[in-house]
Design an enzyme around this catalytic site. Structure first.
Site, PDB file in Angstrom:
ATOM      1  N   THR A 206      -7.800  -2.125   1.850  1.00  0.00           N
ATOM      2  CA  THR A 206      -7.179  -3.003   0.852  1.00  0.00           C
ATOM      3  C   THR A 206      -7.670  -4.447   0.956  1.00  0.00           C
ATOM      4  O   THR A 206      -8.223  -4.981  -0.016  1.00  0.00           O
ATOM      5  CB  THR A 206      -5.640  -2.916   0.925  1.00  0.00           C
ATOM      6  OG1 THR A 206      -5.257  -1.547   0.933  1.00  0.00           O
ATOM      7  CG2 THR A 206      -4.989  -3.641  -0.237  1.00  0.00           C
TER       8      THR A 206
ATOM      9  N   GLU B 252      -0.890  -8.147   1.883  1.00  0.00           N
ATOM     10  CA  GLU B 252      -0.678  -6.697   1.862  1.00  0.00           C
ATOM     11  C   GLU B 252       0.380  -6.241   2.850  1.00  0.00           C
ATOM     12  O   GLU B 252       0.337  -6.585   4.039  1.00  0.00           O
ATOM     13  CB  GLU B 252      -1.989  -5.951   2.190  1.00  0.00           C
ATOM     14  CG  GLU B 252      -1.818  -4.442   1.995  1.00  0.00           C
ATOM     15  CD  GLU B 252      -2.875  -3.588   2.688  1.00  0.00           C
ATOM     16  OE1 GLU B 252      -3.585  -4.095   3.576  1.00  0.00           O
ATOM     17  OE2 GLU B 252      -2.960  -2.399   2.339  1.00  0.00           O
TER      18      GLU B 252
ATOM     19  N   SER C 272      -7.226   4.112  -1.078  1.00  0.00           N
ATOM     20  CA  SER C 272      -6.975   2.666  -1.099  1.00  0.00           C
ATOM     21  C   SER C 272      -8.247   1.856  -1.341  1.00  0.00           C
ATOM     22  O   SER C 272      -8.160   0.697  -1.751  1.00  0.00           O
ATOM     23  CB  SER C 272      -6.332   2.221   0.214  1.00  0.00           C
ATOM     24  OG  SER C 272      -5.022   2.715   0.285  1.00  0.00           O
TER      25      SER C 272
ATOM     26  N   ASP D 138       0.855  -1.196   0.000  1.00  0.00           N
ATOM     27  CA  ASP D 138       0.000   0.000   0.000  1.00  0.00           C
ATOM     28  C   ASP D 138       0.888   1.242   0.000  1.00  0.00           C
ATOM     29  O   ASP D 138       1.777   1.377   0.835  1.00  0.00           O
ATOM     30  CB  ASP D 138      -0.910  -0.018   1.235  1.00  0.00           C
ATOM     31  CG  ASP D 138      -2.094   0.926   1.090  1.00  0.00           C
ATOM     32  OD1 ASP D 138      -1.903   2.052   0.565  1.00  0.00           O
ATOM     33  OD2 ASP D 138      -3.201   0.543   1.499  1.00  0.00           O
TER      34      ASP D 138
ATOM     35  N   HIS E 234       2.066   8.687   4.767  1.00  0.00           N
ATOM     36  CA  HIS E 234       1.191   9.712   5.352  1.00  0.00           C
ATOM     37  C   HIS E 234       1.911  10.467   6.472  1.00  0.00           C
ATOM     38  O   HIS E 234       1.720  11.668   6.638  1.00  0.00           O
ATOM     39  CB  HIS E 234      -0.084   9.074   5.916  1.00  0.00           C
ATOM     40  CG  HIS E 234      -1.070   8.664   4.871  1.00  0.00           C
ATOM     41  ND1 HIS E 234      -1.735   9.576   4.076  1.00  0.00           N
ATOM     42  CD2 HIS E 234      -1.503   7.446   4.477  1.00  0.00           C
ATOM     43  CE1 HIS E 234      -2.545   8.926   3.250  1.00  0.00           C
ATOM     44  NE2 HIS E 234      -2.409   7.625   3.461  1.00  0.00           N
TER      45      HIS E 234
ATOM     46  N   ASP F  77      -1.376   0.022  -4.773  1.00  0.00           N
ATOM     47  CA  ASP F  77      -2.648   0.647  -5.148  1.00  0.00           C
ATOM     48  C   ASP F  77      -2.446   2.095  -5.572  1.00  0.00           C
ATOM     49  O   ASP F  77      -3.225   2.655  -6.321  1.00  0.00           O
ATOM     50  CB  ASP F  77      -3.659   0.529  -3.992  1.00  0.00           C
ATOM     51  CG  ASP F  77      -3.078   0.932  -2.635  1.00  0.00           C
ATOM     52  OD1 ASP F  77      -1.876   1.247  -2.555  1.00  0.00           O
ATOM     53  OD2 ASP F  77      -3.855   0.932  -1.667  1.00  0.00           O
ATOM     54  N   HIS F  78      -1.364   2.717  -5.064  1.00  0.00           N
ATOM     55  CA  HIS F  78      -1.032   4.110  -5.361  1.00  0.00           C
ATOM     56  C   HIS F  78       0.266   4.434  -4.642  1.00  0.00           C
ATOM     57  O   HIS F  78       0.746   3.623  -3.838  1.00  0.00           O
ATOM     58  CB  HIS F  78      -2.137   5.067  -4.871  1.00  0.00           C
ATOM     59  CG  HIS F  78      -2.458   4.853  -3.422  1.00  0.00           C
ATOM     60  ND1 HIS F  78      -1.622   5.270  -2.397  1.00  0.00           N
ATOM     61  CD2 HIS F  78      -3.486   4.205  -2.829  1.00  0.00           C
ATOM     62  CE1 HIS F  78      -2.140   4.907  -1.239  1.00  0.00           C
ATOM     63  NE2 HIS F  78      -3.261   4.237  -1.462  1.00  0.00           N
TER      64      HIS F  78
ATOM     65  N   ASP G 286       2.182   2.654   3.343  1.00  0.00           N
ATOM     66  CA  ASP G 286       1.295   3.806   3.156  1.00  0.00           C
ATOM     67  C   ASP G 286       1.270   4.707   4.391  1.00  0.00           C
ATOM     68  O   ASP G 286       1.284   5.937   4.274  1.00  0.00           O
ATOM     69  CB  ASP G 286      -0.112   3.277   2.863  1.00  0.00           C
ATOM     70  CG  ASP G 286      -1.161   4.375   2.788  1.00  0.00           C
ATOM     71  OD1 ASP G 286      -1.080   5.206   1.861  1.00  0.00           O
ATOM     72  OD2 ASP G 286      -2.056   4.398   3.650  1.00  0.00           O
TER      73      ASP G 286
END
Ligand code: MG
Ligand code: ZN
Length: 351
Positions: free
Chosen positions: A127, A240, A74, A33, A249, A287-288, A245
């Site tokens: 996710t 995952e 997500s 992620d 952040h 996912d990004h 991720d």
């Protein structure tokens, strides 16, 4: 005559016993992620310029935008990969018109595959939830938990036990999941002979790997692959690395690189599994990207670098798709994130 019959039977059993190209392909889908190229680069240099991703045969690029936003979340990103449809940010397993979508996990399950989900977040987080839930908000954790309890995923490992036990409707979903053996350690997970097995790693969200999260992702994956390997059927497994991720952040490079390292260890396990079981497709993607991360200065020997973030949110940059093993060649090129679903589906028995 007897000998001929024996030989014929022997030949038939011998052929059946072998893994021919017609044997259904196992799918291991690994999602980092928020894992863009800069996260991989930072993780690689932090690890002495090495990553298991260097083993991969094919690399593609995925366009991550959701239906209306260039910058996905997500939920929409997971839904695109899991269900093959672009949708609104926040939506899980639902299209723009609120139609429920079937995920690749559910399609595989309906065709006789064994299934599994492993996450280093809670198992109801966006996710993993995109593979079993159909809700218009990723924050509907209680509904998502209920949908997992009704979904029949064979093996799951992740946090978030509270969403199953401490509920507004006073239901205890864990005691309702009667088909399952619920375990509270990886050892118990390994020892269990049940074909339906759940392991809640934490009551709430699991901590960072640097704060002692257990089990490591490579251990959770090894244990799950041992289970799946014993089943006389093909499997679909999603793994995952959730907190790459969260490091993005937080704009904390050490958080990103330590979570990447945990994920990279699991990638090594998956690569080894494919080497021993060539009838397996391994995909590693994201996912990004998160944080708009760039590496702007650095030195070799030892590898040190400066990193800069351009956002506390996600970015729209394309993310890589690494593939290895059976049908891996399908994944080179540039395509929409929804094509990952389509390419996986092409390998599924009965298509
Ligand atoms: Mg996630
Ligand atoms: Zn995020």
């Amino acid at each position: 005559m007897k000998n001929v019959l024996f030989l014929t039977l022997f030949t038939i059993f011998h052929v059946i016993g072998q893994k021919t190209p017609e044997t259904p392909v196992n799918i291991i889908l690994m999602i980092g992620d928020g894992m863009g190229l800069s996260q991989i680069t930072a993780g690689m240099y932090s690890n002495g310029n090495k990553t298991a991703l260097e083993e991969f045969e094919y690399v593609g690029l995925s366009k991550t935008h959701s239906s209306k936003n260039l910058v996905t979340d997500s939920a929409a990103g997971g839904t695109a990969i899991a269900c093959g449809k672009k949708t609104l940010n926040g939506f899980l397993g639902m299209d723009l018109d609120n139609n429920k979508l079937s995920s690749i996990l559910e399609i595989c399950k309906s065709r006789g595959y064994a299934t599994g989900l492993i996450s280093t977040s809670s198992i109801v987080h966006a996710t993993p939830a995109s593979f079993y839930a159909n809700v218009s908000s990723r924050r509907q954790y209680q509904d998502i938990a209920l949908q997992l309890s009704e979904n029949d995923v064979d093996y799951f490992i992740g946090g978030g036990k509270k969403h199953f036990q401490n509920r507004e409707d006073d239901r205890n979903l864990i005691s309702e999941m009667k088909d399952y053996e619920m375990v509270n350690s990886l050892n118990k997970f390994r020892q269990s002979t049940s074909n339906k097995l759940g392991f809640f790693t934490y009551y709430d969200e699991p901590p960072r790997i640097n704060d002692g999260r257990k089990p490591k992702l490579n251990e959770a994956l090894t244990a799950t692959l041992e289970k799946l390997d014993q089943r006389e059927k093909p499997f679909f497994l999603m793994v995952e690395g959730s907190q790459i991720d969260w490091g993005g952040h937080a704009n904390e490079i050490d958080y990103i690189t330590s979570e990447f390292k945990d994920f990279d260890g699991a990638i090594s396990v998956a690569v080894n599994y494919v080497n021993l079981n060539p009838n397996t497709l391994l995909i590693v993607t994201a996912d990004h990207e998160t944080g708009g991360l760039a590496i702007t200065l650095g030195k070799t020997n030892p590898y040190t670098f400066r990193s800069d973030f351009s956002t506390g949110g996600h970015s729209a940059t394309m993310v890589p798709v690494f593939s290895y093993g059976a049908c891996a060649d399908k994944f080179s090129g540039i395509y929409e994130n929804t094509a990952i679903f389509e390419k996986m589906l092409e390998t599924v028995k009965g298509n």
